[in-house]
Design a protein around this motif. Structure first.
Motif, PDB file in Angstrom:
ATOM      1  N   TYR A  45      19.008  51.917  20.704  1.00 33.11           N
ATOM      2  CA  TYR A  45      19.161  53.280  21.203  1.00 33.11           C
ATOM      3  C   TYR A  45      17.859  53.744  21.837  1.00 33.11           C
ATOM      4  N   VAL A  46      17.965  54.360  23.034  1.00 32.36           N
ATOM      5  CA  VAL A  46      16.784  54.863  23.734  1.00 32.36           C
ATOM      6  C   VAL A  46      17.044  56.269  24.245  1.00 32.36           C
ATOM      7  N   LYS A  47      15.957  57.012  24.399  1.00 32.31           N
ATOM      8  CA  LYS A  47      15.994  58.300  25.083  1.00 32.31           C
ATOM      9  C   LYS A  47      15.422  58.037  26.468  1.00 32.31           C
ATOM     10  N   ILE A  48      16.202  58.325  27.497  1.00 32.59           N
ATOM     11  CA  ILE A  48      15.822  57.963  28.856  1.00 32.59           C
ATOM     12  C   ILE A  48      14.581  58.738  29.285  1.00 32.59           C
ATOM     13  N   ASN A  49      13.612  58.015  29.843  1.00 30.86           N
ATOM     14  CA  ASN A  49      12.423  58.649  30.399  1.00 30.86           C
ATOM     15  C   ASN A  49      12.332  58.325  31.888  1.00 30.86           C
ATOM     16  N   GLN A  50      11.194  58.570  32.510  1.00 30.37           N
ATOM     17  CA  GLN A  50      10.990  58.262  33.926  1.00 30.37           C
ATOM     18  C   GLN A  50      11.091  56.755  34.152  1.00 30.37           C
ATOM     19  N   GLU A  63      11.034  50.673  31.227  1.00 24.55           N
ATOM     20  CA  GLU A  63      10.346  49.968  30.151  1.00 24.55           C
ATOM     21  C   GLU A  63      10.003  51.015  29.112  1.00 24.55           C
ATOM     22  N   GLN A  64      10.560  50.892  27.918  1.00 25.25           N
ATOM     23  CA  GLN A  64      10.314  51.902  26.902  1.00 25.25           C
ATOM     24  C   GLN A  64      10.618  51.381  25.506  1.00 25.25           C
ATOM     25  N   THR A  65      10.357  52.215  24.542  1.00 28.09           N
ATOM     26  CA  THR A  65      10.621  51.876  23.150  1.00 28.09           C
ATOM     27  C   THR A  65      11.996  52.388  22.763  1.00 28.09           C
ATOM     28  N   GLY A  66      12.754  51.527  22.103  1.00 31.17           N
ATOM     29  CA  GLY A  66      14.054  51.898  21.576  1.00 31.17           C
ATOM     30  C   GLY A  66      14.083  51.623  20.089  1.00 31.17           C
ATOM     31  N   TYR A  67      15.207  51.912  19.470  1.00 31.48           N
ATOM     32  CA  TYR A  67      15.342  51.735  18.020  1.00 31.48           C
ATOM     33  C   TYR A  67      16.678  51.072  17.697  1.00 31.48           C
ATOM     34  N   THR A  68      16.648  50.156  16.730  1.00 31.25           N
ATOM     35  CA  THR A  68      17.872  49.541  16.241  1.00 31.25           C
ATOM     36  C   THR A  68      18.586  50.554  15.345  1.00 31.25           C
ATOM     37  N   PRO A  69      19.847  50.322  14.982  1.00 27.70           N
ATOM     38  CA  PRO A  69      20.549  51.254  14.091  1.00 27.70           C
ATOM     39  C   PRO A  69      19.833  51.462  12.755  1.00 27.70           C
ATOM     40  N   GLU A  70      19.040  50.488  12.338  1.00 31.60           N
ATOM     41  CA  GLU A  70      18.282  50.612  11.078  1.00 31.60           C
ATOM     42  C   GLU A  70      16.978  51.384  11.268  1.00 31.60           C
ATOM     43  N   GLY A  71      16.631  51.738  12.506  1.00 32.66           N
ATOM     44  CA  GLY A  71      15.415  52.492  12.778  1.00 32.66           C
ATOM     45  C   GLY A  71      14.211  51.634  13.125  1.00 32.66           C
ATOM     46  N   LYS A  72      14.415  50.333  13.320  1.00 29.44           N
ATOM     47  CA  LYS A  72      13.313  49.432  13.673  1.00 29.44           C
ATOM     48  C   LYS A  72      12.950  49.614  15.149  1.00 29.44           C
ATOM     49  N   LYS A  73      11.646  49.744  15.423  1.00 29.18           N
ATOM     50  CA  LYS A  73      11.150  49.938  16.783  1.00 29.18           C
ATOM     51  C   LYS A  73      11.313  48.652  17.578  1.00 29.18           C
ATOM     52  N   PHE A  74      11.697  48.774  18.872  1.00 28.98           N
ATOM     53  CA  PHE A  74      11.975  47.627  19.711  1.00 28.98           C
ATOM     54  C   PHE A  74      11.583  47.965  21.139  1.00 28.98           C
ATOM     55  N   PHE A  75      10.670  47.184  21.748  1.00 32.51           N
ATOM     56  CA  PHE A  75      10.307  47.392  23.157  1.00 32.51           C
ATOM     57  C   PHE A  75      11.405  46.789  24.016  1.00 32.51           C
ATOM     58  N   VAL A  76      11.841  47.522  25.020  1.00 26.00           N
ATOM     59  CA  VAL A  76      12.965  47.068  25.835  1.00 26.00           C
ATOM     60  C   VAL A  76      12.713  47.348  27.315  1.00 26.00           C
ATOM     61  N   LYS A  77      13.198  46.427  28.156  1.00 21.23           N
ATOM     62  CA  LYS A  77      13.206  46.598  29.609  1.00 21.23           C
ATOM     63  C   LYS A  77      14.664  46.531  30.045  1.00 21.23           C
ATOM     64  N   TYR A  78      15.063  47.471  30.900  1.00 20.00           N
ATOM     65  CA  TYR A  78      16.431  47.444  31.402  1.00 20.00           C
ATOM     66  C   TYR A  78      16.468  48.087  32.780  1.00 20.00           C
ATOM     67  N   MET A  79      17.580  47.870  33.483  1.00 18.77           N
ATOM     68  CA  MET A  79      17.739  48.382  34.834  1.00 18.77           C
ATOM     69  C   MET A  79      18.980  49.258  34.908  1.00 18.77           C
ATOM     70  N   GLY A  80      18.850  50.384  35.588  1.00 13.61           N
ATOM     71  CA  GLY A  80      19.992  51.234  35.868  1.00 13.61           C
ATOM     72  C   GLY A  80      20.355  51.091  37.336  1.00 13.61           C
ATOM     73  N   MET A  81      21.634  51.126  37.646  1.00 15.69           N
ATOM     74  CA  MET A  81      22.050  50.975  39.043  1.00 15.69           C
ATOM     75  C   MET A  81      21.528  52.122  39.906  1.00 15.69           C
ATOM     76  N   THR A  82      21.302  53.275  39.284  1.00 17.67           N
ATOM     77  CA  THR A  82      20.667  54.417  39.943  1.00 17.67           C
ATOM     78  C   THR A  82      19.681  55.007  38.939  1.00 17.67           C
ATOM     79  N   THR A  83      18.949  56.021  39.356  1.00 20.26           N
ATOM     80  CA  THR A  83      18.064  56.699  38.417  1.00 20.26           C
ATOM     81  C   THR A  83      18.920  57.442  37.406  1.00 20.26           C
ATOM     82  N   LEU A  84      18.662  57.211  36.135  1.00 24.42           N
ATOM     83  CA  LEU A  84      19.448  57.818  35.063  1.00 24.42           C
ATOM     84  C   LEU A  84      18.905  59.202  34.710  1.00 24.42           C
ATOM     85  N   LYS A  85      19.745  60.029  34.091  1.00 25.42           N
ATOM     86  CA  LYS A  85      19.350  61.388  33.722  1.00 25.42           C
ATOM     87  C   LYS A  85      18.321  61.349  32.591  1.00 25.42           C
TER      88      LYS A  85
END
Length: 119
Positions: A45-50, A63-85
């Motif tokens: 789970y991530v909160k969308i940033n710039q 590129e941002q920090t996300g969290y697993t359902p257990e609350g474990k911190k996880f660095f993640v890279k992903y792509m949106g087809m457009t700029t996300l809200k």
């Protein structure tokens, strides 16, 4: 005996190389995780940033920090087809470092451990 030692040494070098690449290169790690049948699918789970950057076709790279359902911190890279809200929440379906897809979720749909850390 020499053949067995050579084979064991070669396997050790290959395993060490794969481990090194998995820890140092995100893209190689994502491909390795995608193909590895031992890596299980999970949610992040991530909160969308710039976005980190937006290409000429409008695809946004994050590129941002996300969290697993257990609350474990996880660095993640992903792509949106457009700029996300911004300041919206996403549930990323991942297999290790490989992101399969994403869907927008509300704050109340986040697991309790994630709500406390992501807000």
């Amino acid at each position: 005996m020499k053949k067995i030692l050579f084979l064991l040494g070669t396997c050790g070098i290959l395993a060490g190389g794969f481990f090194y690449l998995h820890e140092t290169n995100y893209e190689i790690a994502a491909v390795m995780d995608q193909l590895n049948p031992l890596v299980k699918e999970s949610a992040i789970y991530v909160k969308i940033n710039q976005p980190k950057r937006v290409d000429e076709h409008g695809a946004a790279y994050y590129e941002q920090t996300g969290y697993t359902p257990e609350g474990k911190k996880f660095f993640v890279k992903y792509m949106g087809m457009t700029t996300l809200k911004e300041d919206h929440y996403l549930k990323l379906t991942s297999k290790g470092k490989h992101i399969e897809n994403y869907e927008e979720v509300s704050f109340t749909d986040l697991p309790q451990g994630v709500q406390e850390k992501i807000a």
